[in-house]
Design an enzyme around this catalytic site. Structure first.
Site, mmCIF file in Angstrom:
data_model
loop_
_atom_site.group_PDB
_atom_site.id
_atom_site.type_symbol
_atom_site.label_atom_id
_atom_site.label_comp_id
_atom_site.label_asym_id
_atom_site.label_seq_id
_atom_site.Cartn_x
_atom_site.Cartn_y
_atom_site.Cartn_z
ATOM 1 N N GLU A 167 5.510 -2.503 1.295
ATOM 2 C CA GLU A 167 4.539 -3.088 2.235
ATOM 3 C C GLU A 167 4.072 -1.934 3.110
ATOM 4 O O GLU A 167 4.815 -1.474 3.981
ATOM 5 C CB GLU A 167 5.195 -4.183 3.084
ATOM 6 C CG GLU A 167 5.642 -5.404 2.290
ATOM 7 C CD GLU A 167 4.477 -6.204 1.716
ATOM 8 O OE1 GLU A 167 3.326 -6.013 2.160
ATOM 9 O OE2 GLU A 167 4.721 -7.003 0.802
ATOM 10 N N CYS A 178 0.190 -3.816 10.882
ATOM 11 C CA CYS A 178 -0.467 -3.394 9.637
ATOM 12 C C CYS A 178 -1.641 -4.315 9.340
ATOM 13 O O CYS A 178 -2.580 -3.932 8.666
ATOM 14 C CB CYS A 178 0.531 -3.433 8.495
ATOM 15 S SG CYS A 178 1.386 -5.011 8.401
ATOM 16 N N ARG A 200 12.160 -10.839 6.813
ATOM 17 C CA ARG A 200 11.277 -11.051 5.656
ATOM 18 C C ARG A 200 11.867 -10.426 4.400
ATOM 19 O O ARG A 200 11.517 -10.789 3.282
ATOM 20 C CB ARG A 200 9.893 -10.464 5.972
ATOM 21 C CG ARG A 200 8.791 -11.002 5.104
ATOM 22 C CD ARG A 200 7.427 -10.667 5.652
ATOM 23 N NE ARG A 200 7.074 -9.281 5.417
ATOM 24 C CZ ARG A 200 5.908 -8.742 5.802
ATOM 25 N NH1 ARG A 200 5.019 -9.475 6.447
ATOM 26 N NH2 ARG A 200 5.630 -7.487 5.547
ATOM 27 N N PRO A 245 16.922 0.041 9.876
ATOM 28 C CA PRO A 245 15.770 -0.194 10.753
ATOM 29 C C PRO A 245 15.184 1.118 11.259
ATOM 30 O O PRO A 245 15.814 2.179 11.144
ATOM 31 C CB PRO A 245 16.366 -1.007 11.905
ATOM 32 C CG PRO A 245 17.809 -0.634 11.943
ATOM 33 C CD PRO A 245 18.205 -0.246 10.540
HETATM 34 P P1 NAP Z 1 7.009 5.025 8.992
HETATM 35 O O1 NAP Z 1 6.921 6.260 9.762
HETATM 36 O O2 NAP Z 1 6.601 5.040 7.565
HETATM 37 O O3 NAP Z 1 8.526 4.530 9.133
HETATM 38 C C1 NAP Z 1 8.952 3.345 8.519
HETATM 39 C C2 NAP Z 1 10.413 3.441 8.202
HETATM 40 O O4 NAP Z 1 10.615 4.498 7.266
HETATM 41 C C3 NAP Z 1 11.301 3.748 9.405
HETATM 42 O O5 NAP Z 1 12.494 3.025 9.269
HETATM 43 C C4 NAP Z 1 11.554 5.235 9.244
HETATM 44 O O6 NAP Z 1 12.778 5.653 9.787
HETATM 45 C C5 NAP Z 1 11.620 5.345 7.744
HETATM 46 N N1 NAP Z 1 11.409 6.701 7.246
HETATM 47 C C6 NAP Z 1 10.614 7.663 7.760
HETATM 48 N N2 NAP Z 1 10.702 8.775 6.992
HETATM 49 C C7 NAP Z 1 11.562 8.488 5.993
HETATM 50 C C8 NAP Z 1 12.070 9.222 4.886
HETATM 51 N N3 NAP Z 1 11.697 10.475 4.651
HETATM 52 N N4 NAP Z 1 12.929 8.609 4.059
HETATM 53 C C9 NAP Z 1 13.331 7.355 4.290
HETATM 54 N N5 NAP Z 1 12.887 6.600 5.320
HETATM 55 C C10 NAP Z 1 12.014 7.177 6.156
HETATM 56 O O7 NAP Z 1 6.165 3.837 9.659
HETATM 57 P P2 NAP Z 1 6.196 3.318 11.159
HETATM 58 O O8 NAP Z 1 5.451 4.297 11.985
HETATM 59 O O9 NAP Z 1 7.578 2.939 11.558
HETATM 60 O O10 NAP Z 1 5.392 1.949 11.022
HETATM 61 C C11 NAP Z 1 4.034 1.889 11.040
HETATM 62 C C12 NAP Z 1 3.485 1.792 9.622
HETATM 63 O O11 NAP Z 1 4.060 0.690 8.955
HETATM 64 C C13 NAP Z 1 1.994 1.535 9.626
HETATM 65 O O12 NAP Z 1 1.372 2.308 8.647
HETATM 66 C C14 NAP Z 1 1.900 0.056 9.278
HETATM 67 O O13 NAP Z 1 0.675 -0.321 8.708
HETATM 68 C C15 NAP Z 1 3.055 -0.103 8.350
HETATM 69 N N6 NAP Z 1 3.463 -1.523 8.274
HETATM 70 C C16 NAP Z 1 3.187 -2.223 7.146
HETATM 71 C C17 NAP Z 1 3.513 -3.558 7.065
HETATM 72 C C18 NAP Z 1 3.200 -4.355 5.835
HETATM 73 O O14 NAP Z 1 3.791 -5.414 5.672
HETATM 74 N N7 NAP Z 1 2.327 -3.893 4.950
HETATM 75 C C19 NAP Z 1 4.163 -4.177 8.130
HETATM 76 C C20 NAP Z 1 4.446 -3.438 9.267
HETATM 77 C C21 NAP Z 1 4.089 -2.094 9.329
HETATM 78 P P3 NAP Z 1 12.848 6.507 11.128
HETATM 79 O O15 NAP Z 1 12.335 5.637 12.194
HETATM 80 O O16 NAP Z 1 14.281 6.813 11.266
HETATM 81 O O17 NAP Z 1 11.987 7.706 10.898
#
Ligand code: NAP
Length: 482
Positions: free
Chosen positions: A256, A290, A165, A181
């Site tokens: 997002e 999400c 996307r 990723p």
């Molecule tokens: P997350 O903890 O925010 O992690 C997302 C991404 O950010 C991962 O690649 C993570 O890498 C990275 N990341 C974490 N800390 C970071 C930092 N300090 N600096 C740079 N990158 C960093 O979210 P998640 O648990 O993977 O996903 C769930 C969340 O995503 C939920 O809140 C969901 O609603 C949201 N989401 C939103 C959408 C939308 O389109 N609105 C779609 C899907 C999911 P690491 O894995 O290496 O920590």
């Protein structure tokens, strides 16, 4: 399980930088959440690897940014064809590293491939403008050009679709990319990198880094003046942290973020249609979306019937490893994520609700049974937090205006679900929803041809549709005396 048990695990394990798979001495494990086995060990990028990826993307932009849209379109079309012919491989990888059921993974793989098709069609249709100014003192020419190197960060819940996307519109626009990723699900993204290479994407146009130090690597990349935009999908918490960093450089950012979707069943709505919608809106991806319905507001006239039918539908779900295609509900992405959901349920139990689980989850692995929670008060922990799992809290209401008020009573605004007696009433209510998307009498809204995105703290910008490509284009205006 050994890493050779499945051909899907022939996915690359290196960093993709300037068309080379770079292996680092530091490795990161990838774990199957169903079996708890390590299924691969991948490279762990340092800050310097991350900046090498930026250099590769920056060099490649000098030619890719000037390439013919038709050339870009045909590479994306080829990527769509390769991916479509290998959906099972993609789905198996998704299931192995994310845990979701095969049916959900196949759905995601198909959806992900469609972004390559949609944006292959959009690549050649980037519009400009040519008109007189209102005073007729000049001609206004509007042009769009690729913004440059795009840094992309994706979450674990849709490892294929969240990557395509972003990648598809960026490459269609003429941007080059560095993709990072999530640590839990890197293999699918690396496999997509291989698909794009096989589709003929020139060296360095797309680079992928996997790292155990996301914060340090991302900060260095975002501070690099060669990076022109950030496209992030993930939690609102991390999104806000990144926005502080991008503010330092006034870097365009597309976000997002998290959701807390209300699911409204209004008086007169068809209960079976609402149940069918709920099974998709709540259970797709085991609730780890999400867009997942997070809170159900059900009119008192249908509340008993809706709740009982939902309990029966949950009871019919078969829980077990996603790789067994007969299972409906696979594992959560990790034991840690599963335990977060159980903690929320524990907290709710102290609030006087009635929790019912009609099935039992396997005890090994990150499994959880689906739960219906009756007697929930609006404002309680289950309605405030993004549950991200198969838990359906039911709030009963008698007054529609009250239901709309409760639905909007959140800092999030990604999507709402409205089940009404007909589409007309559904649209009337949808117009009052503070969310970027509303699904009316259906449980799924996502479509590559539609603008996906949220209001309030659910995000900035839109992905997909006609808007998606504009996140990667800079508008330039020429004032001309002709
Ligand atoms: P997350 O903890 O925010 O992690 C997302 C991404 O950010 C991962 O690649 C993570 O890498 C990275 N990341 C974490 N800390 C970071 C930092 N300090 N600096 C740079 N990158 C960093 O979210 P998640 O648990 O993977 O996903 C769930 C969340 O995503 C939920 O809140 C969901 O609603 C949201 N989401 C939103 C959408 C939308 O389109 N609105 C779609 C899907 C999911 P690491 O894995 O290496 O920590």
């Amino acid at each position: 399980m050994s890493t050779t048990d499945t051909p899907a695990l022939n996915a690359p394990t290196g960093l993709l930088i300037a068309d080379e798979w770079r292996q680092t001495s530091q490795r990161m494990p990838v774990t199957d959440p169903a079996s708890q086995q390590v299924i691969a060990e991948i490279s762990d990028a340092s800050v310097s690897d991350g900046l090498d990826a930026v250099s590769a993307a920056h060099d490649a932009f000098q030619t890719w940014g000037l390439s013919a849209p038709r050339v870009r379109a045909e590479i994306l079309r080829k990527a769509f064809e390769i991916m479509s012919s290998e959906l099972e491989i993609c789905a198996r990888l998704i299931t192995l590293e994310n845990g979701k059921a095969t049916r959900d993974a196949m759905g995601e793989a198909t959806y992900a491939a469609e972004f390559f098709r949609w944006f292959s069609e959009e690549a050649a249709r980037i519009e400009g403008g040519f008109r007189y100014s209102p005073a007729r003192d000049k001609t206004i020419i509007t042009d769009h050009r690729p913004i440059g190197v795009a840094y992309m960060i994706t979450p674990w819940n849709f490892p294929a679709a969240m990557a395509t996307r972003k990648l598809a519109p960026a490459l269609a626009a003429g941007c080059t990319a560095v993709l990072k990723p999530a640590g839990e699900t890197p293999l699918t993204a690396l496999w997509i990198g291989d698909v794009l290479r096989r589709a003929g994407l020139p060296d360095g146009v797309m680079n992928i880094i996997t790292t155990s130090t996301s914060g340090a690597v991302s900060s260095a990349i975002l501070a690099d003046p060669r990076v022109a935009t950030l496209s992030f999908t993930g939690s609102t918490y991390v999104g806000k942290m990144l926005l502080k960093q991008t503010a330092e450089r006034v870097l365009p950012s597309s976000m997002e973020l998290g959701g807390n979707a209300p699911f409204l069943v209004l008086e007169g709505a068809d209960v079976d249609t609402a149940i069918a919608g709920a099974m998709i809106a709540k259970m797709r991806n085991g609730g780890a979306a999400c867009t997942a319905a997070n809170r159900f507001y059900v009119h008192e006239s249908v509340a008993d019937s809706f709740t009982s039918k939902l309990e029966s539908a949950f009871a019919a779900l078969k829980i077990g490893p996603g790789v067994d295609a007969s299972n409906d509900l696979g594992a959560m992405v990790s034991v840690k994520e599963r335990d977060k959901i159980l903690e929320l349920l524990d907290e709710a139990a102290g609030e006087g609700v009635v929790i019912s689980a009609s099935s039992v989850a396997p005890t090994d692995g990150a499994f959880i049974a689906p739960y219906v929670v009756r007697g929930v008060e609006h404002g309680s922990s289950l309605t405030r937090n993004e549950i991200f799992g198969p838990v359906a809290p039911i709030v009963t209401f008698s007054d529609q205006a009250d239901a709309i008020r409760m639905a909007n009573d959140t800092e999030y605004g990604l999507i709402s679900y409205v089940f009404a007696k007909d589409a007309g009433e559904g649209i009337k209510v949808a117009r009052q929803m503070e969310s970027g998307m509303v699904a009316i009498n259906r449980g799924l809204a996502s479509d590559p041809a539609a603008p996906f995105g949220g209001m309030k703290e659910s995000g900035l910008g839109r992905e997909g549709g006609f808007a998606g490509i504009h996140e990667f284009l800079e508008t330039q205006y020429f004032a001309v005396d002709l």
